[in-house]
Enzyme design. Structure first.
Site, PDB file in Angstrom:
ATOM      1  N   GLY A   8       0.808  -1.230   0.000  1.00 42.46           N
ATOM      2  CA  GLY A   8       0.000   0.000   0.000  1.00 42.46           C
ATOM      3  C   GLY A   8       0.833   1.269   0.000  1.00 42.46           C
ATOM      4  N   PRO A   9       1.958   1.320  -0.759  1.00 41.03           N
ATOM      5  CA  PRO A   9       2.888   2.460  -0.638  1.00 41.03           C
ATOM      6  C   PRO A   9       2.325   3.791  -1.120  1.00 41.03           C
ATOM      7  CG  PRO A   9       3.474   1.103  -2.528  1.00 41.03           C
ATOM      8  CD  PRO A   9       2.390   0.363  -1.795  1.00 41.03           C
ATOM      9  N   ASN A 125      -4.116   0.694  16.245  1.00 43.48           N
ATOM     10  CA  ASN A 125      -3.684   2.094  16.333  1.00 43.48           C
ATOM     11  C   ASN A 125      -2.212   2.147  16.734  1.00 43.48           C
ATOM     12  OD1 ASN A 125      -3.422   4.889  16.771  1.00 43.48           O
ATOM     13  ND2 ASN A 125      -5.613   5.019  17.149  1.00 43.48           N
ATOM     14  N   HIS A 153     -13.653   9.606  12.259  1.00 40.91           N
ATOM     15  CA  HIS A 153     -12.649   9.413  11.204  1.00 40.91           C
ATOM     16  C   HIS A 153     -13.096  10.086   9.915  1.00 40.91           C
ATOM     17  CE1 HIS A 153     -11.093   6.256  13.880  1.00 40.91           C
ATOM     18  NE2 HIS A 153      -9.971   6.329  13.177  1.00 40.91           N
ATOM     19  N   LYS A 157     -12.927   5.973   5.324  1.00 39.73           N
ATOM     20  CA  LYS A 157     -12.677   4.781   6.131  1.00 39.73           C
ATOM     21  C   LYS A 157     -13.723   3.712   5.820  1.00 39.73           C
ATOM     22  CE  LYS A 157     -11.641   3.327  10.833  1.00 39.73           C
ATOM     23  NZ  LYS A 157     -10.475   2.569  10.376  1.00 39.73           N
TER      24      LYS A 157
HETATM   25  P1  NAP Z   1      -5.664   4.735   1.913  1.00 38.82           P
HETATM   26  O1  NAP Z   1      -4.975   6.046   1.809  1.00 38.82           O
HETATM   27  O2  NAP Z   1      -6.991   4.552   1.251  1.00 38.82           O
HETATM   28  O3  NAP Z   1      -4.652   3.631   1.328  1.00 38.82           O
HETATM   29  C1  NAP Z   1      -5.027   2.301   1.111  1.00 38.82           C
HETATM   30  C2  NAP Z   1      -4.024   1.637   0.188  1.00 38.82           C
HETATM   31  O4  NAP Z   1      -4.476   0.304  -0.060  1.00 38.82           O
HETATM   32  C3  NAP Z   1      -3.919   2.335  -1.174  1.00 38.82           C
HETATM   33  O5  NAP Z   1      -2.574   2.306  -1.592  1.00 38.82           O
HETATM   34  C4  NAP Z   1      -4.808   1.457  -2.051  1.00 38.82           C
HETATM   35  O6  NAP Z   1      -4.442   1.476  -3.416  1.00 38.82           O
HETATM   36  C5  NAP Z   1      -4.542   0.099  -1.459  1.00 38.82           C
HETATM   37  N1  NAP Z   1      -5.619  -0.836  -1.833  1.00 38.82           N
HETATM   38  C6  NAP Z   1      -6.945  -0.605  -1.841  1.00 38.82           C
HETATM   39  N2  NAP Z   1      -7.610  -1.689  -2.263  1.00 38.82           N
HETATM   40  C7  NAP Z   1      -6.670  -2.618  -2.536  1.00 38.82           C
HETATM   41  C8  NAP Z   1      -6.726  -3.931  -3.043  1.00 38.82           C
HETATM   42  N3  NAP Z   1      -7.895  -4.532  -3.337  1.00 38.82           N
HETATM   43  N4  NAP Z   1      -5.567  -4.592  -3.210  1.00 38.82           N
HETATM   44  C9  NAP Z   1      -4.367  -4.016  -2.905  1.00 38.82           C
HETATM   45  N5  NAP Z   1      -4.254  -2.749  -2.437  1.00 38.82           N
HETATM   46  C10 NAP Z   1      -5.393  -2.066  -2.270  1.00 38.82           C
HETATM   47  O7  NAP Z   1      -5.868   4.308   3.428  1.00 38.82           O
HETATM   48  P2  NAP Z   1      -4.952   4.652   4.698  1.00 38.82           P
HETATM   49  O8  NAP Z   1      -5.523   5.804   5.431  1.00 38.82           O
HETATM   50  O9  NAP Z   1      -3.540   4.675   4.280  1.00 38.82           O
HETATM   51  O10 NAP Z   1      -5.233   3.356   5.585  1.00 38.82           O
HETATM   52  C11 NAP Z   1      -4.756   2.085   5.222  1.00 38.82           C
HETATM   53  C12 NAP Z   1      -5.174   1.086   6.305  1.00 38.82           C
HETATM   54  O11 NAP Z   1      -4.552   1.460   7.545  1.00 38.82           O
HETATM   55  C13 NAP Z   1      -6.686   1.072   6.588  1.00 38.82           C
HETATM   56  O12 NAP Z   1      -7.071  -0.245   6.930  1.00 38.82           O
HETATM   57  C14 NAP Z   1      -6.828   1.976   7.801  1.00 38.82           C
HETATM   58  O13 NAP Z   1      -7.973   1.691   8.581  1.00 38.82           O
HETATM   59  C15 NAP Z   1      -5.558   1.626   8.537  1.00 38.82           C
HETATM   60  N6  NAP Z   1      -5.071   2.631   9.474  1.00 38.82           N
HETATM   61  C16 NAP Z   1      -4.410   2.137  10.544  1.00 38.82           C
HETATM   62  C17 NAP Z   1      -3.845   2.978  11.458  1.00 38.82           C
HETATM   63  C18 NAP Z   1      -3.094   2.385  12.615  1.00 38.82           C
HETATM   64  O14 NAP Z   1      -2.528   3.133  13.420  1.00 38.82           O
HETATM   65  N7  NAP Z   1      -3.046   1.060  12.732  1.00 38.82           N
HETATM   66  C19 NAP Z   1      -3.959   4.362  11.289  1.00 38.82           C
HETATM   67  C20 NAP Z   1      -4.620   4.867  10.151  1.00 38.82           C
HETATM   68  C21 NAP Z   1      -5.166   3.977   9.246  1.00 38.82           C
HETATM   69  P3  NAP Z   1      -5.414   2.148  -4.534  1.00 38.82           P
HETATM   70  O15 NAP Z   1      -4.984   3.563  -4.631  1.00 38.82           O
HETATM   71  O16 NAP Z   1      -5.109   1.343  -5.756  1.00 38.82           O
HETATM   72  O17 NAP Z   1      -6.837   1.986  -4.091  1.00 38.82           O
END
Ligand code: NAP
Length: 263
Positions: A8-9, A125, A153, A157
Site C-alpha cells: 500500500g505504498p 492504532n 474518522h 474509512k
Molecule cells: P488509503 O490512503 O486509502 O490507502 C489504502 C491503500 O491500499 C492504497 O494504496 C490502495 O491502493 C490500497 N488498496 C486498496 N484496495 C486494494 C486492493 N484490493 N488490493 C491491494 N491494495 C489495495 O488508506 P490509509 O488511510 O492509508 O489506511 C490504510 C489502512 O490502515 C486502513 O485499513 C486503515 O484503517 C488503517 N489505518 C491504521 C492505522 C493504525 O494506526 N493502525 C492508522 C490509520 C489507518 P489504490 O490507490 O489502488 O486503491
C-alpha cells in the site's frame, strides 16, 4: 539491517511508512506491493521516492522472489489479511496497521504463527497517545460502569466501528463490571441512534471529511463525567508505533494484537 516490504505504498499510511523506512539507518525498503504498478520500480511511479525498488501486484510472487524480514501491511482488510497470511507462510514477519480483520482471521493468524514459530504484530492504532488513551480508559472502567465511545474518522474509512474503538471496548470489558446501559424501555426513533452495543456499552462512529483519527471515551456516574480524548492530527502520528513494532516483531514467535502489549 531489517529488510522491509510495504503493502500500500501510495496510500496515506503507506506513503508515511515509506518515508519512515527511508529515514532509518537500520531499515531497508526491498519491495512494495501495489495493485496498480506491477513490474515497475518505485522511482517510476509519480509521487513515490526515487528508489530502485521493485513493485509487485501479487504478494505470493513478491514474497517468493524477494529476501525480506518484515511486511508492513497498510491496505484494506480483505487484501491485507491475504498479504499477512502469505507473508507468514514465507517466513516474513508482518507488522499490520490495516484495520478490520475479523476475530476468526486473527485466530487463524495466531494458529499460523504458532505452527511456523514466527512473530506478527497487529495494531489497530500505532499512535502511542491512542494506546495510552485505551489504557487510561481500562483503568477508569474499574470505577465507572457507564461509558460511551465516540470515534471520529475521515469519510474514506471502510470499517466501522474503528479498530481502535473495538480494541478500547475489549480492554474496558476486561475491567468494567457488566451493565446494560441506558433505560430499559428506551426506543430508537431512527435505527442506530444509540450506536453499536458492545457488552452493554455504546460505540458511535462519526465519518466526516476533514477528520483524521479521533476518539473520546466518556464515562458517566451521578454528578460527574470523565472524558479521555485522543486526536491524531496527521498520519505521521502513527510512525513511532510502526517503528517500535518493526523492532519488536523480530524478537517474537507469536501474534501480538495491540501495541500496548509491546510497549
Ligand atoms: P488509503 O490512503 O486509502 O490507502 C489504502 C491503500 O491500499 C492504497 O494504496 C490502495 O491502493 C490500497 N488498496 C486498496 N484496495 C486494494 C486492493 N484490493 N488490493 C491491494 N491494495 C489495495 O488508506 P490509509 O488511510 O492509508 O489506511 C490504510 C489502512 O490502515 C486502513 O485499513 C486503515 O484503517 C488503517 N489505518 C491504521 C492505522 C493504525 O494506526 N493502525 C492508522 C490509520 C489507518 P489504490 O490507490 O489502488 O486503491
Amino acid at each position: 539491517m531489517k529488510k522491509i516490504i510495504i503493502a500500500g505504498p501510495r496510500g496515506k499510511m503507506g506513503s508515511e511508512a515509506v518515508k519512515l523506512v527511508q529515514s532509518q539507518d537500520d531499515m531497508q525498503l526491498v519491495a512494495c506491493i501495489d495493485r496498480k504498478n506491477n513490474g515497475k520500480r518505485l522511482k517510476d511511479v509519480d509521487g513515490l521516492p526515487a528508489l530502485d525498488v521493485p513493485i509487485f501486484e501479487d504478494a505470493q510472487e513478491c514474497f517468493g522472489q524477494v529476501d525480506a524480514d518484515i511486511l508492513i501491511e497498510l491496505t484494506i482488510p480483505e487484501q491485507g489479511y491475504r498479504h499477512t497470511k502469505a507473508a507468514m507462510e514465507h517466513g516474513i514477519r508482518p507488522v499490520v496497521g490495516t484495520t478490520g480483520f475479523t476475530e476468526e482471521q486473527i485466530d487463524e493468524l495466531k494458529w499460523l504463527a504458532s505452527e511456523r514459530n514466527i512473530g506478527c504484530i497487529i495494531a489497530p492504532n500505532f499512535a502511542i497517545g491512542a494506546v495510552l488513551m485505551m489504557k487510561f480508559s481500562q483503568l477508569a472502567a474499574q470505577y465507572f460502569q457507564d461509558v460511551d465511545i465516540i470515534e471520529k474518522h475521515h469519510d474514506n474509512k471502510l470499517d466501522a466501528p474503528s479498530g481502535t474503538a473495538v480494541k478500547t471496548a475489549e480492554m474496558i470489558k476486561e475491567s468494567r463490571e457488566y451493565k446494560q446501559q441506558g433505560h430499559a424501555n428506551e426506543k430508537e426513533t431512527y435505527p442506530g441512534a444509540r450506536g453499536a452495543d458492545y457488552d452493554g456499552m455504546r460505540i458511535h462512529s462519526v465519518r466526516l471529511p476533514g477528520l483524521v483519527a479521533h476518539q473520546e471515551v466518556i464515562f458517566g456516574s451521578p454528578g460527574q463525567t470523565l472524558t479521555i480524548k485522543h486526536d491524531s492530527l496527521n498520519r505521521a502520528s502513527f510512525m513511532d508505533g510502526v517503528k517500535l513494532a518493526a523492532d519488536k516483531v523480530m524478537e517474537m514467535q507469536e501474534v501480538i494484537y495491540g501495541l500496548e502489549n509491546v510497549l
